[in-house]
Each structure stands twice: as structure tokens, then as C-alpha cells.
Design a protein around this motif. Sequence first.
Motif, PDB file in Angstrom:
ATOM      1  N   MET A   1       0.831  -1.179   0.000  1.00  0.00           N
ATOM      2  CA  MET A   1       0.000   0.000   0.000  1.00  0.00           C
ATOM      3  C   MET A   1       0.880   1.249   0.000  1.00  0.00           C
ATOM      4  O   MET A   1       2.026   1.219   0.470  1.00  0.00           O
ATOM      5  N   LYS A   2       0.318   2.339  -0.580  1.00  0.00           N
ATOM      6  CA  LYS A   2       1.072   3.582  -0.608  1.00  0.00           C
ATOM      7  C   LYS A   2       0.413   4.629   0.300  1.00  0.00           C
ATOM      8  O   LYS A   2      -0.822   4.750   0.317  1.00  0.00           O
ATOM      9  N   VAL A   3       1.245   5.355   1.016  1.00  0.00           N
ATOM     10  CA  VAL A   3       0.759   6.427   1.889  1.00  0.00           C
ATOM     11  C   VAL A   3       1.577   7.677   1.591  1.00  0.00           C
ATOM     12  O   VAL A   3       2.666   7.610   1.003  1.00  0.00           O
ATOM     13  N   SER A   4       1.064   8.816   1.998  1.00  0.00           N
ATOM     14  CA  SER A   4       1.794  10.059   1.771  1.00  0.00           C
ATOM     15  C   SER A   4       2.887  10.231   2.829  1.00  0.00           C
ATOM     16  O   SER A   4       2.869   9.596   3.887  1.00  0.00           O
ATOM     17  N   PHE A   5       3.811  11.106   2.519  1.00  0.00           N
ATOM     18  CA  PHE A   5       4.884  11.450   3.465  1.00  0.00           C
ATOM     19  C   PHE A   5       4.284  11.892   4.799  1.00  0.00           C
ATOM     20  O   PHE A   5       4.689  11.427   5.870  1.00  0.00           O
ATOM     21  N   ASN A   6       3.286  12.772   4.736  1.00  0.00           N
ATOM     22  CA  ASN A   6       2.697  13.306   5.966  1.00  0.00           C
ATOM     23  C   ASN A   6       1.925  12.248   6.750  1.00  0.00           C
ATOM     24  O   ASN A   6       1.912  12.252   7.990  1.00  0.00           O
ATOM     25  N   GLU A   7       1.238  11.332   6.025  1.00  0.00           N
ATOM     26  CA  GLU A   7       0.506  10.262   6.719  1.00  0.00           C
ATOM     27  C   GLU A   7       1.460   9.368   7.496  1.00  0.00           C
ATOM     28  O   GLU A   7       1.206   9.009   8.654  1.00  0.00           O
ATOM     29  N   GLU A 221       4.364  -1.866   3.833  1.00  0.00           N
ATOM     30  CA  GLU A 221       3.686  -3.153   3.960  1.00  0.00           C
ATOM     31  C   GLU A 221       2.444  -2.985   4.837  1.00  0.00           C
ATOM     32  O   GLU A 221       2.527  -2.373   5.908  1.00  0.00           O
ATOM     33  N   PRO A 222       1.286  -3.526   4.422  1.00  0.00           N
ATOM     34  CA  PRO A 222       0.071  -3.395   5.241  1.00  0.00           C
ATOM     35  C   PRO A 222       0.272  -3.897   6.674  1.00  0.00           C
ATOM     36  O   PRO A 222      -0.260  -3.300   7.616  1.00  0.00           O
ATOM     37  N   GLU A 223       1.040  -4.964   6.822  1.00  0.00           N
ATOM     38  CA  GLU A 223       1.290  -5.501   8.165  1.00  0.00           C
ATOM     39  C   GLU A 223       1.999  -4.473   9.048  1.00  0.00           C
ATOM     40  O   GLU A 223       1.652  -4.293  10.228  1.00  0.00           O
ATOM     41  N   MET A 224       2.984  -3.765   8.473  1.00  0.00           N
ATOM     42  CA  MET A 224       3.718  -2.764   9.238  1.00  0.00           C
ATOM     43  C   MET A 224       2.845  -1.546   9.519  1.00  0.00           C
ATOM     44  O   MET A 224       2.886  -0.975  10.616  1.00  0.00           O
ATOM     45  N   TRP A 225       2.027  -1.161   8.540  1.00  0.00           N
ATOM     46  CA  TRP A 225       1.118  -0.024   8.739  1.00  0.00           C
ATOM     47  C   TRP A 225       0.144  -0.316   9.872  1.00  0.00           C
ATOM     48  O   TRP A 225      -0.091   0.522  10.760  1.00  0.00           O
ATOM     49  N   ASN A 226      -0.413  -1.532   9.890  1.00  0.00           N
ATOM     50  CA  ASN A 226      -1.345  -1.911  10.946  1.00  0.00           C
ATOM     51  C   ASN A 226      -0.657  -1.987  12.301  1.00  0.00           C
ATOM     52  O   ASN A 226      -1.264  -1.671  13.337  1.00  0.00           O
ATOM     53  N   ARG A 227       0.621  -2.401  12.291  1.00  0.00           N
ATOM     54  CA  ARG A 227       1.366  -2.453  13.547  1.00  0.00           C
ATOM     55  C   ARG A 227       1.553  -1.043  14.120  1.00  0.00           C
ATOM     56  O   ARG A 227       1.424  -0.820  15.333  1.00  0.00           O
ATOM     57  N   LEU A 228       1.848  -0.071  13.245  1.00  0.00           N
ATOM     58  CA  LEU A 228       1.993   1.311  13.700  1.00  0.00           C
ATOM     59  C   LEU A 228       0.670   1.836  14.243  1.00  0.00           C
ATOM     60  O   LEU A 228       0.630   2.535  15.267  1.00  0.00           O
ATOM     61  N   LYS A 229      -0.435   1.500  13.579  1.00  0.00           N
ATOM     62  CA  LYS A 229      -1.739   1.949  14.061  1.00  0.00           C
ATOM     63  C   LYS A 229      -2.059   1.340  15.424  1.00  0.00           C
ATOM     64  O   LYS A 229      -2.605   2.006  16.307  1.00  0.00           O
TER      65      LYS A 229
END
Length: 255
Positions: A1-7, A221-229
Motif C-alpha cells: 500500500m502507498k501512503v503520503s509522506f505526511n501520513e 507493507e500493510p502488516e507494518m502499517w497496521n502495527r503502527l496503528k
Amino acid sequence: MKVSFNELQGLSRKAFSGVGFDDGDASDAADMVVWMEAHGLNGIQSLKRSLAFILEEDQSHSPEIIYQDADLCVVDAHNRTALNNASLAIELGYAKCRARGLSVTKIRHCHNRMLIVGYLSRVARRNMSVTAFWRDSHQPLTEILVSFKAGEEAPEICMYSLDDIPDDTEPNDGITLVMVNHVNLMPDFKADQTLNNLLHQDKHSMHNWQEHALAEGIEVEPEMWNRLKELATRILVESSDDSRQGAGAGTSDND
């Protein structure tokens, strides 16, 4: 997945707060990780590899200045990550260099050392040249050199192995920083020794990476994004009349 710098920056800051970093350290750590990722230096992967270690650290244990004089300071990070230990040492070295023209700073017992590069970019943007070096491994003996010229955002980075290993060499988990106020201090990156050169990343390629990240977003990686959340939710406030009306921290950048 792609996210912005600010996100990525906003969620990382909340995740570090959830881990227990102070507000200032959480912002600095998020800036370092995102700066590394946006410049093609794998900041997210570095964080992913070290996250379990960071979660076990005692965040209340501050780094300790064990020696300093007018030109030199030595800081013990107590075997913790550079993400929340580098700021004290760097700011101390910066102040000494401003006063004396040159300073040497040594950070001992420090992990995730590559992530310090994002912080050093701030020093360079404050018009000071800074060179950092450390030994990354002992088998084979490998050293990393990072050098920023004053006023420039991106450094020259070189990682190389040593053919001639000193007889008295010992494992080293520290970083040495050399800051210079009025001249540019650029080391010899030994570019002609190609067989011994493991990595040489120049500032132009990092600048291109940054432009791409700002325009196209950053791959996570979605897994890493979810871990941060998940870590960010640790800073949610307890339920109250205000929170039930929509107040309180969350995982959105608009919170």
C-alpha cells in the motif's frame, strides 16, 4: 500500500508516543524514520527489524553524559536505540562546534545507528558540516561513513569492508560524529577500491528518491502499517464525557 509522506510521519509519531517516547523524542524519531524512507535508505525496514527490541526498552532511562570538555563529549546510550538517544548527543556536539569551530561527539552502546542519518540532515541544514562513522559488523569488519556538507539535505554514504584488520580491534557499538563550522569536511570514500566497496550512495540519487516519494507516495507493507496503528492506539485517552463527544487522540492525521 502507498501512503503520503505526511501520513507516515503522523502515524509514526503517534506510534512512538504509544511506545512511551516523550513528545519531542516521538516527533524526532518519526522524522528520522520517514526521512530515511523518503531518501531510499529503508527507514521502515530498519524500524521493523528493531521494533521488538524498542518495545522492551525502558523509555524512562535517559542517555548519560559520561565525559565532556570544550571540544569533546561522550554519551552512553545504555544499549538503546538511536531513535530516542541521538538528540542529546547531537545537540551537545552542535553547541560545542558553534562555540569552538569543531567538535567530536562519541555515542557509546547504541543500536539502530543507521537511523541517526535523518537527524544529521537537520545539522547540515543548520549550515554545519558533519561526518559520522561507525563499524557495522565484525565478520567481515565493515565500516560506514556518512558525510553531509553544510547547507545540503542529502549526504554521501559509503559502506566498505576492511582488508587490513587491526590486531587489537574489538566489537564497537558506538558512533563518532565530527562537526565543523566553517569548512566542509568530506572524507575519502575510496571510490577507486571497487572490489572492497559494498555501498556508495550519493546525494543525487537520494534527492531523486525524495522527489519520487513526495510525488508518488511511500510504499509500506500493510502488516507494518497496521502495527503502527496498533501502537498509536496506546495514546488514546480514557473514556470521558469529552471523549464520548469525539475528543481525544486517534490514528488519523487530523486528530
